[in-house]
Write a protein that holds these residues in place. Structure first.
Motif, mmCIF file in Angstrom:
data_model
loop_
_atom_site.group_PDB
_atom_site.id
_atom_site.type_symbol
_atom_site.label_atom_id
_atom_site.label_comp_id
_atom_site.label_asym_id
_atom_site.label_seq_id
_atom_site.Cartn_x
_atom_site.Cartn_y
_atom_site.Cartn_z
ATOM 1 N N ALA A 89 0.816 -1.229 0.000
ATOM 2 C CA ALA A 89 0.000 0.000 0.000
ATOM 3 C C ALA A 89 0.843 1.270 0.000
ATOM 4 C CB ALA A 89 -0.936 -0.003 1.211
ATOM 5 N N MET A 90 2.109 1.175 0.469
ATOM 6 C CA MET A 90 2.955 2.365 0.567
ATOM 7 C C MET A 90 3.802 2.584 -0.682
ATOM 8 S SD MET A 90 1.795 2.738 3.533
ATOM 9 C CE MET A 90 2.588 4.181 4.238
ATOM 10 N N LEU A 147 -6.584 4.158 -11.871
ATOM 11 C CA LEU A 147 -6.975 3.237 -12.937
ATOM 12 C C LEU A 147 -5.830 2.278 -13.294
ATOM 13 C CD1 LEU A 147 -8.835 2.223 -15.179
ATOM 14 C CD2 LEU A 147 -8.066 4.122 -16.617
ATOM 15 N N ALA A 148 -4.626 2.822 -13.392
ATOM 16 C CA ALA A 148 -3.470 1.992 -13.759
ATOM 17 C C ALA A 148 -3.194 0.941 -12.678
ATOM 18 C CB ALA A 148 -2.243 2.875 -13.978
ATOM 19 N N PHE A 149 -3.242 1.356 -11.421
ATOM 20 C CA PHE A 149 -2.951 0.406 -10.341
ATOM 21 C C PHE A 149 -4.029 -0.685 -10.274
ATOM 22 C CE2 PHE A 149 -2.195 -1.113 -5.968
ATOM 23 C CZ PHE A 149 -0.821 -1.287 -6.025
ATOM 24 N N LYS A 150 -5.250 -0.288 -10.572
ATOM 25 C CA LYS A 150 -6.359 -1.239 -10.631
ATOM 26 C C LYS A 150 -6.082 -2.293 -11.715
ATOM 27 C CE LYS A 150 -11.230 -0.876 -11.287
ATOM 28 N NZ LYS A 150 -12.410 -0.054 -11.623
ATOM 29 N N THR A 151 -5.570 -1.843 -12.856
ATOM 30 C CA THR A 151 -5.238 -2.775 -13.943
ATOM 31 C C THR A 151 -4.212 -3.808 -13.467
ATOM 32 O OG1 THR A 151 -5.549 -0.945 -15.506
ATOM 33 C CG2 THR A 151 -4.484 -2.922 -16.347
ATOM 34 N N ALA A 152 -3.247 -3.344 -12.692
ATOM 35 C CA ALA A 152 -2.213 -4.261 -12.196
ATOM 36 C C ALA A 152 -2.811 -5.291 -11.231
ATOM 37 C CB ALA A 152 -1.093 -3.469 -11.521
ATOM 38 N N ILE A 190 -4.952 2.605 -2.334
ATOM 39 C CA ILE A 190 -6.160 2.283 -1.557
ATOM 40 C C ILE A 190 -7.458 2.436 -2.359
ATOM 41 C CG2 ILE A 190 -7.510 2.968 0.496
ATOM 42 C CD1 ILE A 190 -4.720 3.096 1.916
ATOM 43 N N PRO A 191 -7.669 3.581 -3.038
ATOM 44 C CA PRO A 191 -8.885 3.638 -3.876
ATOM 45 C C PRO A 191 -8.895 2.544 -4.955
ATOM 46 C CG PRO A 191 -7.777 5.792 -3.802
ATOM 47 C CD PRO A 191 -6.940 4.859 -3.015
ATOM 48 N N ALA A 192 -7.729 2.233 -5.527
ATOM 49 C CA ALA A 192 -7.666 1.189 -6.556
ATOM 50 C C ALA A 192 -8.069 -0.161 -5.953
ATOM 51 C CB ALA A 192 -6.262 1.105 -7.151
#
Lengths: 342, 342
Positions: free
Chosen positions: B9-10, B307-312, B20-22
């Protein structure tokens, strides 16, 4: 000052249909320019007859009976194509009849022939291919683009010395910023050759700014005038950029041609899209110079159109005017002398 | 089937504001997903409190007291940051508590830690980094993207074996087309490692289609599912593409913001430009997988947004569901056994 350039009129995917109109355009643009069109005289005359322009005093045809094919092996071209348009165009540079030669022919054959005919500048171990890429800062020069696949640190160093002289002359700048292409900016990054080349560059007369990453070719965080790479890496990077540009332009075209409405929007946006396209038009960056040889050879993209081939001829004009080959030779000699003292 | 992913998360240039939102978005999208947010509990709670959503049964916080800096050396991170969010997120995979880990942290430190904690799959000499690029044919997987700077032919071959298993699983295709990145398509082209790797690939179970050039990463003449390269070359190619895309998008923005009229045209063209942008949005291709380890680690771009982190995270979900690590291990074992028989 008049200057003479020999044109491999038969070279390239298209040949005389591109090389001849491009040549005539250049003659129109520059009153000092003389061109020697090298190739099949009948074919050249046929193409010339389609234009009403008359530059008889500045346009010479040199007939040759052969043509190097785009997929011909360099060794075969060298052995069997002694009367090819490519070979004779280079011979003219060697004989001092032409100041430079421009060809859109097969890169491998052109490099092998140029190296065989013109010979290397003393002190240079390997020739390299340098070209210009558009960047957010204007443009960047990059070498080697594929003449060499396994470069030592010394090779990379020599590329930097030669490239910097070219950039100084062509861009009219005193002390071009030189970067070394790597996979990170920290000292620990990279392979052994790159790390050793960095040491040579740090201890040289060059304005070496350190490692740069692939994004610096088009859009780094600071302006770099010259980026030095192994030919394998440089070639892959260049073609990766070509692929990215092609994909993006395809996606843009697809989006605007989806339906009647998007097509209408495309019509409205046309002038803006055109000005965008012109800014990064690869045809305006066509022309790679062979460095390390005792004569000037400019390689045009094989698929060049008239505008692109014209850009390559104009690059040759500039490099002749700026006496790039002499400057490189002198700098290499100076660098070697300094090393012998040290 | 429920699956659990540990989130560093960090990690990343931005940290919890993105991770966190992702994470919450992913929990919303998938009812089977459990996440372990690893990092400073107070900071994580603070960020979580900004959202009204409630996934208490599927969201766990694992407190850690340290953070690996984005420019920290891998060796130092490994030695001094044993209670970092990165290290503990990987530990959770090793302990079997999590099925995979996602981090936007420092690539070098993440790779060194993952390798140290998870260990290599027996028979694999070196881990590699694989990612997905958009292409005119849909997309292409490419490895290695920078974990290795001097690859032997055997390393390249192992990358191909591992990459092909991943592509089979993730893309649901039987026999992915594997290309070897080179500076030409002819047999004579390339350096010694590439030529030797081509021989190994020709004699393997893989659907090897031969050499491909840099343009094939985004826009080749035929579809290639997997492109194999030395990490130095792959990394430079990837970053060159990033630079080209950035330059082109800057030029497009500049053209549309030149004056009031072009801005108006930009407003009209907005929906079309948006659909174009979405097609090649790099955020939809974020997430690189580390291959060759006995556990699944996904590296997000350091500068990833939500959005990008969500994709990961979603990529991690797919690879867990498809049991990619087990499939790679089994294929490596099979390949080694075949070689021992031969």
């Amino acid at each position: 000052m008049s200057l003479t350039i020999s044109i491999d009129a038969m070279g390239g995917d298209i040949g005389p249909e591109v090389t001849i109109p491009a040549s005539l355009d250049c003659l129109k643009d520059s009153a000092e320019l003389k061109l020697i069109l090298v190739g099949d005289e009948t074919v050249i005359q046929q193409h010339l007859s389609q234009f009403s322009v008359d530059y008889q005093d500045r346009l010479v045809i040199r007939h040759t009976s052969q043509r190097v094919e785009m997929d011909e092996s360099p060794a075969k071209a060298l052995k069997n194509k002694k009367d090819s348009s490519m070979r004779v165009a280079i011979n003219l540079v060697h004989e001092g009849v032409a100041d430079a030669c421009v060809s859109a022919g097969n890169t491998g054959a052109l490099m092998a022939t140029a190296r065989f005919v013109l010979k290397m500048i003393p002190g240079v171990d390997r020739p390299a291919i340098i070209s210009i890429l558009p960047s957010t800062f204007g443009h960047t020069h990059v070498l080697d683009l594929g003449a060499n696949v396994d470069c030592t640190a010394e090779h990379l160093f020599q590329f930097a010395v030669m490239g910097a002289e070219l950039v100084k002359a062509v861009d009219n700048i005193e002390n071009p910023k030189v970067g070394l292409l790597n996979i990170g900016e920290e000292d620990v990054k990279g392979n052994e050759q790159v790390k050793a080349a960095a040491k040579l560059l740090e201890n040289s007369h060059l304005n070496y700014i350190g490692y740069v990453e692939g994004n610096s070719l088009n859009a780094g965080t600071i302006k770099v005038d010259l980026i030095v790479a192994d030919g394998f890496v440089g070639n892959v990077a260049l073609k990766s950029i070509e692929g990215a540009a092609k994909m993006i332009s395809t996606a843009l075209k697809t989006a605007f041609s989806k339906n009647l409405l998007t097509k209408l929007v495309g019509l409205i946006a046309y002038p803006v899209l055109k000005s965008f396209k012109d800014r990064i038009d690869p045809r305006l960056y066509n022309g790679a110079s062979f460095l390390g040889l005792r004569g000037l050879v400019i390689k045009s993209h094989g698929g060049a159109d008239i505008l692109a081939f014209k850009t390559a001829i104009k690059l040759a004009e500039i490099e002749v005017e700026k006496d790039v080959i002499r400057k490189i030779s002198e700098q290499i000699e100076k660098t070697l002398a300094l090393r012998n003292i040290a």
